[in-house]
Design a protein around this motif. Structure first.
Motif, mmCIF file in Angstrom:
data_model
loop_
_atom_site.group_PDB
_atom_site.id
_atom_site.type_symbol
_atom_site.label_atom_id
_atom_site.label_comp_id
_atom_site.label_asym_id
_atom_site.label_seq_id
_atom_site.Cartn_x
_atom_site.Cartn_y
_atom_site.Cartn_z
ATOM 1 N N ARG A 176 0.837 -1.213 0.000
ATOM 2 C CA ARG A 176 0.000 0.000 0.000
ATOM 3 C C ARG A 176 0.863 1.251 0.000
ATOM 4 O O ARG A 176 0.549 2.236 -0.689
ATOM 5 C CB ARG A 176 -0.945 -0.005 1.209
ATOM 6 C CG ARG A 176 -2.039 -1.070 1.123
ATOM 7 C CD ARG A 176 -3.145 -0.763 2.109
ATOM 8 N NE ARG A 176 -2.676 -0.770 3.486
ATOM 9 C CZ ARG A 176 -2.696 -1.821 4.282
ATOM 10 N NH1 ARG A 176 -3.168 -2.983 3.840
ATOM 11 N NH2 ARG A 176 -2.268 -1.743 5.526
ATOM 12 N N ARG A 177 1.955 1.236 0.760
ATOM 13 C CA ARG A 177 2.868 2.386 0.790
ATOM 14 C C ARG A 177 3.451 2.628 -0.602
ATOM 15 O O ARG A 177 3.536 3.777 -1.064
ATOM 16 C CB ARG A 177 3.984 2.117 1.805
ATOM 17 C CG ARG A 177 4.958 3.279 2.026
ATOM 18 C CD ARG A 177 6.099 2.842 2.934
ATOM 19 N NE ARG A 177 6.972 3.939 3.322
ATOM 20 C CZ ARG A 177 6.883 4.632 4.437
ATOM 21 N NH1 ARG A 177 5.924 4.340 5.295
ATOM 22 N NH2 ARG A 177 7.740 5.603 4.716
ATOM 23 N N THR A 223 0.642 3.871 -3.036
ATOM 24 C CA THR A 223 0.317 5.273 -2.750
ATOM 25 C C THR A 223 1.390 6.202 -3.301
ATOM 26 O O THR A 223 1.103 7.241 -3.904
ATOM 27 C CB THR A 223 0.162 5.488 -1.228
ATOM 28 O OG1 THR A 223 -0.908 4.673 -0.740
ATOM 29 C CG2 THR A 223 -0.134 6.947 -0.913
ATOM 30 N N GLU A 283 10.603 -0.271 4.792
ATOM 31 C CA GLU A 283 10.078 1.018 4.351
ATOM 32 C C GLU A 283 11.154 1.861 3.678
ATOM 33 O O GLU A 283 10.862 2.605 2.728
ATOM 34 C CB GLU A 283 9.473 1.770 5.542
ATOM 35 C CG GLU A 283 8.205 1.122 6.085
ATOM 36 C CD GLU A 283 7.594 1.939 7.216
ATOM 37 O OE1 GLU A 283 8.256 2.905 7.670
ATOM 38 O OE2 GLU A 283 6.459 1.606 7.637
ATOM 39 N N ASP A 303 10.943 3.744 0.048
ATOM 40 C CA ASP A 303 11.173 5.179 -0.114
ATOM 41 C C ASP A 303 12.319 5.454 -1.087
ATOM 42 O O ASP A 303 12.269 6.418 -1.875
ATOM 43 C CB ASP A 303 11.461 5.827 1.238
ATOM 44 C CG ASP A 303 10.246 5.777 2.162
ATOM 45 O OD1 ASP A 303 9.131 5.544 1.659
ATOM 46 O OD2 ASP A 303 10.422 5.954 3.382
#
Length: 411
Positions: A313-314, A317, A393, A397
């Motif tokens: 989902r990250r 998005t 994460e 990123d």
């Protein structure tokens, strides 16, 4: 339970390189317990299987242990676990063996969603005996391959349906149990390519409804091998070509030459490492306990899904906030594997750009030629981003920042 991603990542020596690995669908990185298990197997007496010398007994134990571990992973009887060089090799072997039971006018169904390793062997085997090949197409807009699409191609002369458990290109997970029901009603066999699925979901041969399922341990932390699971009673009905002095026992009758014992040690360790995720810490604690391995695998894949889903989902998005990105992975049920294209840019250039920044996200069709063509991408495909248990994460990123920088420079 908590997922200690730092503790998990510490067990993968390759991660010390600083690379953010998004190429898991093509093969995962290897944790220390798997590396050590393979080295340990080679450091001790080892010879052809038997019961007299230490080397014979060690080889036999490695084979027996790997069949048990892989049987637990696939929810299969260890006596139905066949070891091969690769999933492709096993599919070719079984396509030729099964084709010996077909006649001209019989029909074989493949899908346009599949990796070519679950298409071409069946096409070639069918051509050799005069059987007809029918294709079930997926919907390129939704990425879905429905049971209805399969049903439309199945008839009274259907002998086998080959379908992917999950697309290695766009992640789509077809409703295999539903497909299995209609295939079996027609009196046909179901062959499932579970190579991509096995790294992301708990599998059970009976629940899946597959008569045959193949996977590759190097997709889930292990060495380069192929594994096929089936029912021993079904394997007993098949007569592959074999050497005269080699055993006719099942599953050994399908295995050629001496097995790679050190790789089998690694495959067992890989399954145990996966089961070790069940403690929620990602440390692999308790690895090697075979008595409750099936239950621990159940829990491990639940923990893994809880880790990968928020990361997906990250990522999605973040991609939605970037200009010119098109995501082709849209099925309702899918693995955390995304195929991207970039308007006005070649994803092969993006691949090189990211690689220069230690981000591994390859571009291509990844042997899923018919799927790539079905998406209108020809043989070029797109940029494939696959999440793995060690993805964090920061990796996400870095990828988003790298893509943003590439798009800005390619304007």
């Amino acid at each position: 339970m908590t997922y200690d991603i730092g503790a998990l990542r510490a067990q993968f020596p390759a991660l010390r390189s600083g690379v953010a690995f998004f190429d898991g669908p093509g093969g995962s990185q290897t944790p220390r317990p798997v590396i050590d298990a393979m080295a340990d197997a080679l450091a001790h007496p080892l010879s052809n299987r038997g019961s007299l010398t230490a080397g014979e007994r060690a080889a036999d134990a490695l084979v027996t242990g790997a069949r048990a571990a892989l049987g637990d992973l696939l929810g299969a009887d260890p006596d139905g676990v066949v070891i091969g060089r690769s999933a492709t090799q096993l599919t070719y072997d079984f396509s030729r063996t099964l084709a010996a039971t077909w006649e001209p006018g019989d029909e074989i169904v493949v899908t346009t969603l599949d990796h070519d390793a679950n298409i071409r062997p069946w096409v070639q085997a069918a051509a050799a005996v005069g059987a007809t090949v029918r294709r079930a197409a997926f919907d390129p807009d939704s990425g879905e391959l429905t049971a209805a699409r399969i049903a439309a191609e199945v008839g009274e002369r259907t002998r086998l349906v080959a379908v992917t458990g999950a697309s290695n290109l766009i992640g789509t997970r077809p409703p295999v149990p539903e497909i299995a029901e209609l295939v079996h009603r027609a009196g046909a066999l179901l062959y499932v390519d579970a190579v991509h699925l096995a790294a992301h979901a708990r599998l059970r041969l009976d629940t899946l409804g597959a008569d045959f399922a193949v996977c590759s341990p190097y997709k889930f932390f292990g060495p380069h091998l192929g594994v096929l699971a089936s029912r021993p009673a079904l394997l007993e009905t098949l007569r592959p070509h074999k050497l005269l002095p080699s055993t006719d026992r099942v599953p050994e009758r399908f295995e050629y030459g001496t097995l790679p014992y050190e790789s089998l040690a690694g495959a067992t360790a890989a399954v145990d490492f996966l089961a070790g995720l069940a403690d929620g810490t990602g440390t692999g604690a308790g690895a090697g306990r075979a008595d409750d391995r099936p239950a621990r695998l159940d829990a491990a894949f639940a923990v893994l899904a809880a880790h990968e889903e928020p990361l997906r989902r990250r990522l999605e998005t973040g991609l939605a906030g970037l200009d010119r990105i098109r995501v082709h992975s849209r099925a309702a049920l899918r693995t955390p594997t995304l195929l991207l294209t970039i308007e006005g840019a070649d994803t092969r250039d993006a691949y090189r750009f990211l690689a220069e920044r230690d981000i591994a996200a390859p571009s291509g069709s990844f042997y899923a030629l018919e799927a790539s063509r079905g998406l209108g991408l020809g043989d070029t495909g797109g940029l494939r981003v696959g999440l793995a248990p060690y993805t964090d994460e920061d990796d996400i990123d870095r990828l988003l920042a790298g893509l943003g920088e590439f798009i800005a420079g390619a304007a």
